[in-house]
Enzyme design. Structure first.
Site, PDB file in Angstrom:
ATOM      1  N   GLU A   1      -6.876  -7.537  -1.397  1.00  0.00           N
ATOM      2  CA  GLU A   1      -7.530  -7.531  -0.089  1.00  0.00           C
ATOM      3  C   GLU A   1      -9.011  -7.234  -0.277  1.00  0.00           C
ATOM      4  OE1 GLU A   1      -5.767  -5.038   2.850  1.00  0.00           O
ATOM      5  OE2 GLU A   1      -3.741  -5.844   2.560  1.00  0.00           O
TER       6      GLU A   1
ATOM      7  N   GLU B   1       0.814  -1.217   0.000  1.00  0.00           N
ATOM      8  CA  GLU B   1       0.000   0.000   0.000  1.00  0.00           C
ATOM      9  C   GLU B   1       0.853   1.275   0.000  1.00  0.00           C
ATOM     10  OE1 GLU B   1      -4.131  -1.329   2.133  1.00  0.00           O
ATOM     11  OE2 GLU B   1      -2.452  -0.967   3.479  1.00  0.00           O
TER      12      GLU B   1
END
Length: 630
Positions: free
Chosen positions: A269, A195
């Site tokens: 995710e 991320e």
């Protein structure tokens, strides 16, 4: 005749080999690829290809460091029975290198065994080695000793961080190398950092991490992982971009395509639930909404990874925190409202997902493994107590300093500073008056005059009054590290303890004696070397309480109910179960049966304020009042 005999012998050997493989239940597509593999996972067009055959990732996240080693295989078999073909896991740097240059890959940190078990069960692996992982884990998995450098810039090519990362990868990646698909292992893809688009402080950083992986022999598919807002900044040339979300939006997949063209769509995710903060509610995510989204993703032909499939537990002091408008630390449980509960039980989400995924296979899924029984062992017999003030001599020699020194920069742990737990600052004051922290207490402190508590200070409450008494007295400030931020732009500002001056009557305090109270297993076990008081004797201030939990011949998983206690930490046979706090939502602590012994088990509780009347072993968890995630 001899030729015919040889032919029959060959046929017989092939029949026996086939029977053997069937008996081991490995005669499936996974095992065939293990035997015949030639080319790893490719993402050259709109569909993944593994060894020349179309492939879709149906994955689930489980972190080896949140699950007792003895339960790894059980959780993996439950993944397989749900219809998953891939496991994803982070690697927690702060656990593997707790002190600079000293590495640990043993016991519950045996990553090689974990990866080998995944292959044995028949699960491919997507490895997410960091160095930063987020994961609601202290400092996003980065070791706290990095913060001893006052100029440290985490997650950048800053010299101190880059050099430490290189040393870490030098130790980690050779252990991973043989578990790659191309070497006969289960790893089919490796993530480049995590991320980074949400941080993006250094334009050269992601290329540095990618190069570090490739240079050390990582040859499998590389990918990145970001949410919608970070994907443009977090993606990079030659690396597959994947996306994270809980609620699907019509533009998400087309937006992903606009960034990287005709590539496989991967949801790295898909958030099956959410995590909890102390003082909040227990988050749950509607099972029907979850199934609807998963069904839609699968119908689009995309690959998906369920984060989390099995959350597990933030044992010890490892839970992280968020600090945007306010500081909020995470609870001990990482149940996450996932398809498998914190203790590995099936939830309604599990069976509905199993129904969805079963449609992707021509053959029936293997039966779901039988669940283990939870036990309620009744009351813990609390026998003794011990004031914190009576055991300070068991800690490392106190450090004397004119100015306050933060936890990480204390000269302890072979020059690595203190990572977790509590730090006690003592000084001498005259009289009383207004005590002010001006935001320099991280994260919460109880203030004492001698052994008498005068109140708490934290981010919100930064002042209290010291009663006026003529004369000199000892002022004690017991500071707790409640968890370092694991996400966001405050990650460089995560030093704990007293990080600057504190004041009495507007004058900064000086001349401190500082105790490091990290409460590791060595310290907890050393408590048995001093005399404990009977509970009938009065115990002042923060204290340890000791009791016995009686277990039968076969220990089983259980939970400790901490209802009635204020705030502290529980240890079972020297192992840190984690924090409890009366503000909730969590009221029970998970106790793995594998941590218990037949007969007498030692329960040690460090209570900061006031002991409860009892502790009970119960067979069901209570994670607090629920709040639905929208």
């Amino acid at each position: 005749m001899r030729r015919e005999q040889r032919r029959r012998l060959v046929v017989l050997c092939l029949v026996l080999l086939a029977a053997f493989l069937l008996r081991l239940r490995v005669y499936d597509s996974f095992s065939l690829r293990m035997w015949t593999r030639q080319k790893g996972l490719q993402a050259e067009n709109s569909q993944f290809v593994l060894d020349g055959e179309p492939f879709r990732i149906l994955g689930g996240s489980m972190h080896y460091f949140r699950v007792p080693k003895e339960y790894w295989k059980d959780r993996m078999l439950k993944m397989k029975a749900c219809g998953l073909n891939t496991l994803t896991t982070y690697v927690a740097w702060n656990l593997h290198e707790p002190r600079r240059g000293q590495f640990d890959f043993s016991g519950n940190l045996d990553l090689g065994t974990f990866l080998g078990l995944a292959a044995e069960v028949g699960l491919w692996v997507v490895l997410r080695p960091g160095p930063y992982i987020c994961a609601e884990w202290d400092l996003g998995g980065l070791p706290s000793w990095l913060l001893r450098d006052q100029g440290m810039q985490l997650r950048t090519t800053y010299k101190g961080f880059a050099e430490a990362t290189e040393v870490y990868f030098d130790e980690l990646l050779p252990r991973v190398f043989k578990h790659q698909y191309s070497r006969g292992g289960a790893i089919i893809a490796v993530q480049v950092e995590n991320e980074y688009g949400s941080y993006a402080k250094d334009a050269n950083y992601m290329e540095f991490i990618k190069t570090a992986l490739v240079r050390r022999g990582i040859v499998e598919l590389l990918l990145t992982s970001d949410n919608k807002d970070g994907i443009s900044s977090g993606s990079m040339e030659g690396v597959l971009a994947t996306i994270n979300f809980q609620k699907i939006e019509p533009i998400l997949f087309s937006y992903l395509e606009s960034i990287q063209g005709n590539k496989p769509v991967m949801v790295m995710e898909y958030w099956t639930g959410w995590f909890d903060h102390w003082g909040g509610d227990h988050h749950v995510f509607d099972v029907d909404q979850m199934v609807s989204t998963v069904t839609e993703v699968v119908a689009k032909g995309a690959s998906i990874n369920l984060y989390m499939f099995h959350g597990g537990t933030n044992f010890g002091f490892m839970s992280g925190a968020l600090h945007f408008h306010e500081y909020r630390s995470d609870v001990t449980s990482y149940d996450y409202d996932a398809p498998l509960s914190e203790a590995g039980d099936y939830t309604s989400k599990y069976f509905k997902l199993r129904e969805v995924f079963s449609k992707q296979y021509a053959e029936p899924l293997p039966p779901a493994p039988t669940l283990s029984t939870r036990a309620a062992y009744g009351a813990v017999e609390l026998k003794h107590s011990l004031s914190l003030w009576d055991v300070l001599q068991l800690a490392e020699e106190p450090f004397r300093s004119e100015m306050p020194v933060n936890m990480e920069n204390l000269p302890v742990n072979e020059g690595n500073g203190q990572s977790y737990g509590y730090t006690l600052y003592e000084t001498v004051i005259y009289g009383g008056g207004k005590f002010q922290t001006r935001g320099n207490v991280r994260d919460r402190a109880q203030v004492f005059v001698s052994v008498q508590s005068v109140g708490f200070v934290d981010y919100k409450n930064q002042e209290l009054t010291i009663p006026e008494v003529p004369g000199y007295r000892k002022l004690r400030i017991l500071v707790e590290n409640c968890g370092r931020v694991n996400y966001g732009n405050r990650i460089n500002d995560q030093r704990k303890g007293l990080v600057g001056d504190v004041f009495l009557r507007e004058v900064p305090l000086r001349n401190f004696k500082i105790y490091s109270l990290d409460m590791n297993s060595t310290f907890i076990n050393s408590l048995n070397s001093v005399r404990w008081s009977d509970l009938s004797e009065e115990t002042m201030g923060p204290a340890f309480y000791q009791g016995a939990l009686q277990i039968g011949f076969v220990p089983m998983d259980t939970y400790l109910s901490m209802k009635g206690w204020k705030k502290g930490v529980v240890f079972v046979n020297g192992k840190n179960l984690g924090r409890y706090w009366e503000i909730g939502p969590q009221e029970t602590l998970y106790v793995p049966g594998t941590w218990l012994w037949p007969g007498t088990n030692e329960i040690t509780i460090f209570e900061e304020q006031e002991a409860g009347s009892s502790v009970y072993s119960v067979d069901a968890t209570y994670l607090g009042r629920t709040q639905y995630v929208d």
